[in-house]
Design an enzyme around this catalytic site. Structure first.
Site: not given
Ligand SMILES: *[C@@H]1O[C@H](CO)[C@@H](O)[C@H](O)[C@H]1NC(C)=O
Ligand SMILES: *[C@@H]1O[C@H](CO)[C@@H](O)[C@H](O)[C@H]1NC(C)=O
Ligand SMILES: *[C@@H]1O[C@H](CO)[C@@H](O)[C@H](O)[C@H]1NC(C)=O
Length: 858
Positions: A551, A553-555, A572, A668
């Site tokens: 995945g 994501g913004g992070f 992550k 979100d």
């Protein structure tokens, strides 16, 4: 037809796709800007007293003030009260109200009957007239109502002669007392009093607030505060006197508060061109003539001519304030500078905190020259230098549009403090005014400094105690909201030191400790989970192999990792370059460490070695819910399974909203943030991404608008005020997505179908919903279950947050829908509904209400 289409597409409002999407939220087609009839507000209570005056006084604005004899029935006082009258025609002020005064050597009380409780203006006029027995410049006295101290040990300041005080008080009973309490051996006086009802629509109970970290939150409970109007400005315009205001207010020019005048210039239009939206318009924050008169909106200050000066700067107004109080700031806007819609984007700051980012008035109001206002609460703790700074500046991040910024009007109001005072820390106790230890009145900044001081000198254990004390101490309302980041890492000294870029390991509490001591302390005491070494995670993810990415994501990226014991992990890894990332990282740790729930993805640990920011989660092998709905080759889920997943996600959100110490808003909610484990149990993920850090508003607008279009609560968009009900809205979209198996936004579809929420609601109103549900479901859903489900989804999508159910109610309805489905029970429970392609057709609504709810509980 083509003509119509062409006309529509040529309309400037529809020029960009993003705008089009935005409009789908607001497809209320009422754009008729009918000129409202001149406002007529007749105050139910209207007491005007010219104290000490022998006969009535007529003001030039048409109002008549009662004489002293006419107002004696309101006054209870000792016998020897003096009236002071000056025949000297003082040119101190044009107002005849200052020509007489009433002097009180003893405690004296005016009592008024209130016919209609609610906000009332109280205006007090003071001028120390010459008097043979009393030197009024020496008078020292306190003025209080039954609940609020207005002035404490007040005397006329040496540098001024006339003092005018204006308050906006919420009077809740039918009696209102105004008490004058002279200091021992002194006396009190007053020249005139006005007590006048304000319209109910003038003040709302909510405002936009800034937390100490600069986050935006909703402030509720404005009505509980007494307000003192300190400044009321007609920005860019002339003085507006009482007869030119719809409610008898005075608006002053702003020029003396402008910090650097050459940066600003006046602009104005004819007041006739100001288009108020109708009173019943559903645009939140639209102004009415009672909020402010046309003269306020017809003039503004804008950035100076770009030929003269680089227009990319802020226009700044500065106001002196008492830093022990919080302030309600009302800003008035009206786009009188743009030539067409969506041309003006600007930022609004208060005390250097972003208030509105990329503010686009015409999108909110769907027109030009439409008055709009927004209220902000500035907490005492964010006031330094005894000033409030209000700034507007061009949104340079937006490359389209004119580089400009405007402000039309501004009101700065002081809010009563925790002891119910607008002047010092004395409170009204019965009939006495006594000093109250303002424990909660001390600004949290001071408390923070005290705490830091303690930590610096003593060690971690004591600090921990302080942390918990602080945590247990009930914070102010405005701190309570959205302050999930407040206790675990309460010391914002940690903002940059938590993840030191240089790689030195300072612990989040600001004192130096060895790495191992820190980790052990951190994880074992605060339950943050395991501290992984970077090498360990490198190995688990095959050196962060791109093939292991599950995945993005913004992070940063999320990798699938496997420990030696075969435990699978979702790793992550944040981008250490981004300041935002640090904030998000902190927020996510803070949030997750406090939250444990079967339906929330759990944090297993973290790694902060080598300036890395890595979070390690349980691995959710079945991935995001979205992948099971569309755009993938996964087999379709049965209705029962979908209900179970929705119920799981609803439980997770319900826990977020209610289970944690303070409600947490996810912000979100979407089908990619609902993950499924190997047993298809739904867990909510990614709470922390969109809400960390001081520059929150900025990132929020950009990430949420871009990333989660289609899920965004239209009310949040309009009001910029976030509540749990915004999550409920997004969850409603998720429910329809689950039912219809299509994305929340699909720009490839015909216009009316682009936005799923709009489209599903429209189909449902027309009774055609079954036409758009997932074909795989046809024939497998119990009609009553479907009805219940759709009802729940529909309520979630109500325009106004107050009309939406709580997550608890949604959960209940979904469980009911599941029970109905199970009772119907004729469809097998496998995940292969294709087998159940029976001949049953869905019958909407009719049979729904008759199906009895099964009593068995699961
Ligand atoms: C704007 O208008 C106000 C009120 O008329 C005036 O006092 C001020 O000087 C003007 N400012 C500029 C920059 O022209
Ligand atoms: C203000 O009110 C007075 C009296 O009603 C009126 O003559 C004047 O034109 C008004 N001024 C403006 C700017 O509207
Ligand atoms: C405007 O003010 C804000 C806050 O004080 C600041 O962050 C921003 O950089 C300023 N913008 C410009 C263009 O100076």
């Amino acid at each position: 037809m083509t003509v119509l289409e062409k006309h529509e597409m040529g309309h400037p409002r529809l020029l960009s796709l993003s705008l089009l999407l935005f409009l789908l939220f607001f497809s209320s087609p009422q754009t008729s800007l009918s000129a409202p009839s001149p406002p007529t507000f007749k105050p139910p209570d209207n007491y005007l007293l010219d104290c000490g005056a022998p006969k009535t006084t007529d003001l030039p604005d048409g109002r008549t003030f009662r004489s002293d004899p006419q107002s004696s029935s309101f006054l209870s006082t000792a016998e020897n009260v003096q009236a002071a009258t000056s025949n000297i025609s003082t040119n101190i002020s044009s107002s005849p109200l200052y020509l007489t005064a009433r002097i009180f050597p003893e405690r004296s009380t005016y009592t008024f009957f209130i016919s209609q409780p609610g906000r009332h203006w109280l205006r007090l006029y003071f001028y120390p007239l010459p008097h043979t027995l009393f030197n009024l410049t020496n008078a020292i006295f306190t003025v209080a109502t039954d609940t609020t101290v207005l002035l404490h040990d007040f005397s006329i300041p040496l540098d001024s002669s006339v003092v005018f005080k204006e308050y906006l008080l919420n009077i809740v009973s039918n009696r209102f007392s105004l008490r004058f309490l002279p200091l021992k051996d002194s006396f009190a006086f007053i020249n005139a009093i006005e007590l006048v009802s304000a319209p109910d629509t003038l003040m709302t109970d909510t405002a936009t607030a800034f937390s100490p970290t600069g986050e935006i939150a909703e402030f509720t409970g404005v009505s509980k505060f007494a307000l003192e109007i300190l400044y009321r400005l007609n920005v860019g315009g002339d003085l507006i006197v009482t007869d030119n205001d719809t409610l008898g207010r005075t608006w002053r020019p702003d020029s003396s508060f402008l910090k650097f005048a050459p940066m600003a210039q006046n602009v104005s239009i004819s007041p006739k061109s100001v288009n108020y939206l109708p009173d019943d318009s559903n645009v939140g924050g639209h102004a009415t003539p009672l909020i402010a008169p046309t003269l306020v909106y017809a003039s503004a200050v804008e950035t100076a001519d770009s030929n003269v000066i680089d227009p990319n700067f802020n226009i700044t107004w500065e106001f002196n304030v008492d830093p022990n109080f919080s302030y309600l700031i009302r800003m008035h806007f009206c786009d009188i500078v743009s030539k067409h819609l969506n041309d003006l984007y600007f930022n609004v700051y208060i005390n250097e905190m972003i208030g509105i980012s990329q503010f686009d008035l015409s999108t909110i109001t769907s027109g030009l020259a439409v008055p709009y206002y927004q209220d902000f609460v500035v907490n005492a703790s964010s006031i330094s230098n005894q000033t409030v700074l209000v700034q507007v500046g061009p949104a340079s991040e937006v490359d389209s549009g004119t580089v400009n910024a405007i402000l039309n009007g501004l009101e700065v109001m002081k809010m009563s403090n925790s002891v119910g005072s607008l002047d010092g820390f004395f409170s009204v106790e019965g009939s006495r005014i006594i000093y109250r230890d303002p424990n909660s009145g001390i600004s949290s900044k001071k408390r923070l400094i005290a705490v830091i001081g303690l930590i610096m000198s003593v060690g971690g254990l004591i600090m921990l105690a302080v942390v918990f004390c602080r945590w247990q101490k009930r914070p102010h309302d405005w701190e309570k909201r959205n302050s999930f980041s407040s206790w675990l890492l309460p010391l914002h000294v940690s903002h940059s030191s938590f993840m030191t870029k240089a790689g030195s390991h300072r612990n989040p509490f600001g004192s130096h400790k060895s790495k191992s001591g820190y980790s052990g302390f951190f994880s074992s005491t605060l339950g943050i989970g395991r501290c992984f070494s970077f090498a360990e995670l490198q190995e688990a993810t095959h050196n962060f192999d791109e093939k292991a990415v599950i995945g993005v994501g913004g992070f940063g990226k999320v990798y699938l990792g496997e420990l030696e014991d075969k435990t699978q992990l979702a790793v992550k890894r944040g981008n250490p370059q981004s300041e935002q990332g640090i904030n998000e990282f902190q927020t996510e740790i803070q949030m997750l460490s406090k939250l444990r729930h079967r339906h929330l993805v759990s944090l297993i640990g973290y790694c902060d070695e080598q300036s890395e920011m890595i979070l390690v989660y349980e691995y959710m092998s079945n991935g995001p819910l979205r992948d099971h709905l569309y755009d993938s080759n996964l087999p379709p889920l049965s209705w029962k399974r979908r209900l179970e997943i929705c119920i799981g996600a609803a439980r997770g959100l319900h826990y977020l909203h209610t289970g944690a110490a303070q409600g947490i808003i996810h912000r979100d909610v979407k089908t990619t943030n609902i993950l499924l484990d190997e047993k298809l149990v739904a867990k909510v993920a990614d709470f922390g991404l969109s809400k960390a850090g001081p520059s929150l508003e900025q990132t929020h607008v950009s990430t949420a608008v871009k990333g989660s279009f289609g899920y965004l609560d239209p009310e949040y968009f309009r009001m910029q005020q976030l509540t749990e009900k915004s999550d409920v809205y997004s969850f409603g979209v998720v429910l329809f997505e689950v039912l219809c198996c299509r994305p929340a936004i699909n720009p490839a579809l015909p216009r009316e179908q682009v936005n799923l929420a709009e489209w599903a609601m429209q189909r449902n109103r027309k009774g055609l919903l079954e036409k758009i549900i997932d074909p795989h479901l046809v024939g497998t859903i119990c009609p009553a279950s479907l009805k219940k489900f759709v009802e729940a989804a529909e309520k979630c999508l109500a325009d106004y947050g107050v009309d939406r159910p709580s997550m608890g109610d949604v959960l209940w309805n979904l469980e009911y829908a599941l029970q109905l489905q199970e009772a119907w029970g004729r469809v097998d429970d496998d995940d292969d509904p294709t087998e159940a392609n029976s001949s049953k057709l869905i019958v909407m609504a009719e049979s729904g209400s008759t199906a009895a709810a099964p009593t068995s509980t699961r």
